[in-house]
Design a protein around this motif. Sequence first.
Motif, short mmCIF file in Angstrom:
data_model
loop_
_atom_site.label_atom_id
_atom_site.label_comp_id
_atom_site.label_asym_id
_atom_site.label_seq_id
_atom_site.Cartn_x
_atom_site.Cartn_y
_atom_site.Cartn_z
N VAL A 1 0.81 -1.03 0.18
CA VAL A 1 -0.22 0.05 -0.25
C VAL A 1 1.21 1.26 -0.10
O VAL A 1 1.94 1.39 0.27
CB VAL A 1 -0.84 0.27 1.45
CG1 VAL A 1 -1.31 1.30 1.19
CG2 VAL A 1 -2.10 -1.42 0.92
N GLU A 2 0.12 1.59 -0.34
CA GLU A 2 1.94 3.68 -1.02
C GLU A 2 0.79 4.46 -0.23
O GLU A 2 -0.60 4.80 -0.81
CB GLU A 2 1.61 3.43 -2.48
CG GLU A 2 3.72 3.46 -2.66
CD GLU A 2 3.69 3.57 -3.69
OE1 GLU A 2 4.89 4.69 -3.64
OE2 GLU A 2 3.02 3.77 -4.97
N ILE A 3 0.77 5.82 0.22
CA ILE A 3 0.51 6.47 0.99
C ILE A 3 1.47 7.94 0.65
O ILE A 3 2.00 7.56 0.36
CB ILE A 3 0.34 6.65 2.32
CG1 ILE A 3 -0.18 5.39 2.66
CG2 ILE A 3 -0.69 7.62 3.07
CD1 ILE A 3 -0.49 4.75 4.42
N SER A 4 -0.02 9.01 -0.16
CA SER A 4 0.67 10.64 -0.55
C SER A 4 0.34 10.91 0.52
O SER A 4 -1.12 11.09 0.05
CB SER A 4 1.10 9.81 -1.72
OG SER A 4 0.56 9.56 -2.87
N ARG A 5 0.64 12.64 0.10
CA ARG A 5 -0.04 13.62 0.72
C ARG A 5 -0.91 13.86 -0.80
O ARG A 5 -1.82 14.60 -0.52
CB ARG A 5 1.21 14.37 0.72
CG ARG A 5 1.76 13.80 2.45
CD ARG A 5 1.04 15.09 3.29
NE ARG A 5 1.13 14.61 4.76
CZ ARG A 5 0.30 14.49 5.96
NH1 ARG A 5 -0.52 15.22 5.17
NH2 ARG A 5 0.65 14.24 7.07
N LEU A 6 -0.15 13.72 -2.19
CA LEU A 6 -0.23 14.46 -3.38
C LEU A 6 -1.36 13.68 -4.14
O LEU A 6 -0.28 12.62 -3.99
CB LEU A 6 0.29 15.00 -4.15
CG LEU A 6 0.73 16.69 -3.38
CD1 LEU A 6 2.20 16.73 -3.30
CD2 LEU A 6 0.19 17.66 -2.39
N GLY B 1 -5.65 11.99 11.50
CA GLY B 1 -6.92 13.12 11.52
C GLY B 1 -6.65 13.22 9.83
O GLY B 1 -7.66 13.72 9.43
N ASP B 2 -5.45 13.27 9.54
CA ASP B 2 -5.00 13.50 8.04
C ASP B 2 -5.47 13.01 7.31
O ASP B 2 -6.08 12.19 6.86
CB ASP B 2 -3.77 13.71 8.04
CG ASP B 2 -2.31 14.65 8.74
OD1 ASP B 2 -2.85 14.96 9.16
OD2 ASP B 2 -0.88 14.29 8.85
N THR B 3 -5.80 13.40 5.93
CA THR B 3 -6.42 13.00 4.74
C THR B 3 -5.06 12.90 3.67
O THR B 3 -4.39 13.40 3.82
CB THR B 3 -7.67 13.97 4.23
OG1 THR B 3 -8.41 14.24 5.08
CG2 THR B 3 -7.90 13.75 2.96
N VAL B 4 -4.96 11.16 3.30
CA VAL B 4 -3.83 11.01 2.33
C VAL B 4 -4.82 10.44 1.15
O VAL B 4 -5.85 9.86 0.47
CB VAL B 4 -2.86 9.92 3.10
CG1 VAL B 4 -2.19 11.08 4.45
CG2 VAL B 4 -3.71 8.51 3.62
N TYR B 5 -4.03 9.68 -0.10
CA TYR B 5 -4.01 9.61 -0.97
C TYR B 5 -3.20 8.07 -0.70
O TYR B 5 -2.86 7.89 -0.28
CB TYR B 5 -3.36 10.27 -2.15
CG TYR B 5 -3.94 10.95 -2.11
CD1 TYR B 5 -5.22 11.41 -3.07
CD2 TYR B 5 -3.82 12.99 -1.53
CE1 TYR B 5 -6.00 12.85 -3.43
CE2 TYR B 5 -4.84 13.64 -2.27
CZ TYR B 5 -5.85 13.92 -2.87
OH TYR B 5 -6.27 14.95 -2.90
N VAL B 6 -4.23 6.89 -1.01
CA VAL B 6 -4.22 5.79 -1.05
C VAL B 6 -4.09 5.08 -2.22
O VAL B 6 -4.71 4.95 -3.61
CB VAL B 6 -4.99 5.13 0.16
CG1 VAL B 6 -4.03 3.29 -0.04
CG2 VAL B 6 -5.67 5.70 1.47
#
Lengths: 355, 345
Positions: free
Chosen positions: A280-285, A336-341
């Motif tokens: 799984v990859e998580i990114s801010r953008l 609580g941060d919103t991220v892109y998965v």
Amino acid sequence: MSVEVRNLTKSYGNFTAVKDVSLVVNTGQLVALVGPSGSGKTTLLRSIAGLEQPDPGAGTILLNGKDVAAEPVGRRKIGFVFQHYALFKHMTVGENVAFGLRVRPWRSRPSRQEIRKIVGELLDLVQLRGMERRYPSQLSGGQRQRIALARALATKPAVLLLDEPFGALDAKVRRELRQWLRQLHHDVGVTTIFVTHDQEEALEVADRVAVMNKGVIEQIGTPTEVYDHPATPFVQTFLGTVNLFRGRIAEDLQKSGETSNGRDPTSPGKATAFVRPHDVEISRLANGHPGLVGEVISTSMTGPTTRVYLQLSDSRELVEAELTRNRYHELALKIGDTVYVSWRKAKVFADDYSI
Amino acid sequence: MTTTTLATSSNRRADGENPATGSARWVRIVLTLATVAFIGIFVVLPLANVFAQAFSHGVSGYVHAFFADGPPRGVHMPVRERLKMITAASQARQTRSAIAMTLLVGTTAVVFNVVFGVAAAWAVGKFRFRGKTLLISLIDLPFSVSPVVAGLIFVLLFGREGVFGNWATHFKWPDPFSIYWRGFNGHWWPFGDDQQLEGIVFTPLGIVLGTIFVTFPFVARSLMPTVEAQGVEEEQAALSLGASGWQTFRRVTLPNIRWALLYGIMLCTCRAFGEFGAVSVVSGNTDANDTIPLRVEKLWQSYDSQAAFALASLLAGLALITLLIKGVVDWRRAATVRAGGGGVL
Ligand SMILES: Nc1ncnc2c1ncn2[C@@H]1O[C@H](COP(=O)(O)OP(=O)(O)OP(=O)(O)O)[C@@H](O)[C@H]1O
Ligand SMILES: [Mg+2]
């Protein structure tokens, strides 16, 4: 000695514990039998040993290519280690280990000195020298387990069958014994089948892994094969944690390309993508390719990696991601941060497949 | 006697203060005193009385009940005295024959019941099969059937008018006292017999059957919990290590059940030696078939209470020895458990 099971079926009353199972284990191999509780692992193992009779006409067991249907347990040259040790409580450790030698007909029975020597060697092997005179109740669980193993090895079996050898032990001892078993198998070189319901144990120790579910073997292969190329959703979910992404088969789902069960992934229909936490990859953008949006629920450190639990904003499903320490710090995630998965690698099964 | 030993074994774990009742110390004291008084009145006192009566004519009187000489030859004595001596001698002879009968019958019954009890406990403890509960209740049956009724069952089966009466009254069996060794030359069976006895009911064979029936739950019942708790894994382990069925039984099963077996044998022996009701019916009231309890009853009926008590003291002694062995067994078992030999029984 090689072990071959052909189309074995075993029922208790009208309940079928093992259904049409076939299995080949080559000489010297170490095979793990994994599966959830009640999947028939013990039953299969006991049938190989001759402690259970297969249903009439349903199955053959071959040891070294020879049908052993008519051979009783004691003549199959099998060492069996029971789930709960089954040590002889009224005998000392030494007597336990010597039992298999002492019950031999006198013609083939070693002399007292020889028996003592063999027992000493075996206790060395299991690292319990000097405990000859203790009773099983005076040993720890791990020590009992090793004595059970030494007792089984005393008769120089051609096949070793271990039923959850480390079942009753705590995680640390398990890990030690696991390494020790691997080493022992390397030293003694006896064909070994061992049962476990701990997938990690199976993947770590075995040459090959057989995954059982509801009385059938779903897949047999090397640890890499079953872990990376699971044949069924069951195998995929059973071996390690996995995230499920449900959706229609569309471009975003089959991005990594690998699919299974013969269904063309581009054909429309519901499907599920199975993704391991470390894929799984998580990114801010939202970096170009489409990803899902999720919220960080919690994080936990597990040694060299960090686990991040996310909730997807559209399906409300939970996702577990495993990040390296560096990546985690790079992202500076807060609850609580919103991220892109998104994911590096997925295995897609069309939804007609039930788990 | 047997009932008291059973009762003590079941409340062995009663030590340790119970907070709920511990505050009321007098409750404990009263209960203890009541128990002691009860046991004193109903067990100790009668038992002591047995020995007191047995020795009421001194040690020589006690011995006299078993060994009395007939009148000396060639010595003149009054006819009354002579008659008395002759009677005493024949009474003592009958008492001795009753002892022999009890030993023979009791031992035979115990041997049979040990074999049966081990087999039954094994079947019930190790296997699952349909009708198992029924089998267990059947094993318990003699506990609930009155011994007299049990004796009657055999009479009704094997008596002259019985269901198998025709066959049974002509059934021949060797007199155990006439059996001798004749060797294997020319025979497959190495024993010969000079005398044969006929019939089942009203013969020692009938007594053996009655005794077996009444005492068969004892061994089976004392083994069952142990065998069941034992499970099958140790035996399967032994088999997988190449032991034969007999070796497995001898080296694994038996050591695990030995204390329970010993206890069962002791209970069974006490009961077999002391059985009255069933034996009374099947013995047919003939002097030759008397066992110790029957003989005690007859002596008592003929107002020879000292002799009756002397004979009864043998049974009481057996019970005391049983109690003693049980004590030793319990103590040994506790010691083995402490030493870590595994909690056997
Ligand atoms: N003697 C028996 N009689 C009836 N059913 C049985 C018997 N032994 C096993 N079963 C059933 O067969 C099924 C498979 O049992 P088995 O012991 O092989 O499972 P397992 O995979 O070893 O499970 P576990 O991981 O819990 O040990 C179970 O559903 C069990 O209830
Ligand atoms: Mg099992």
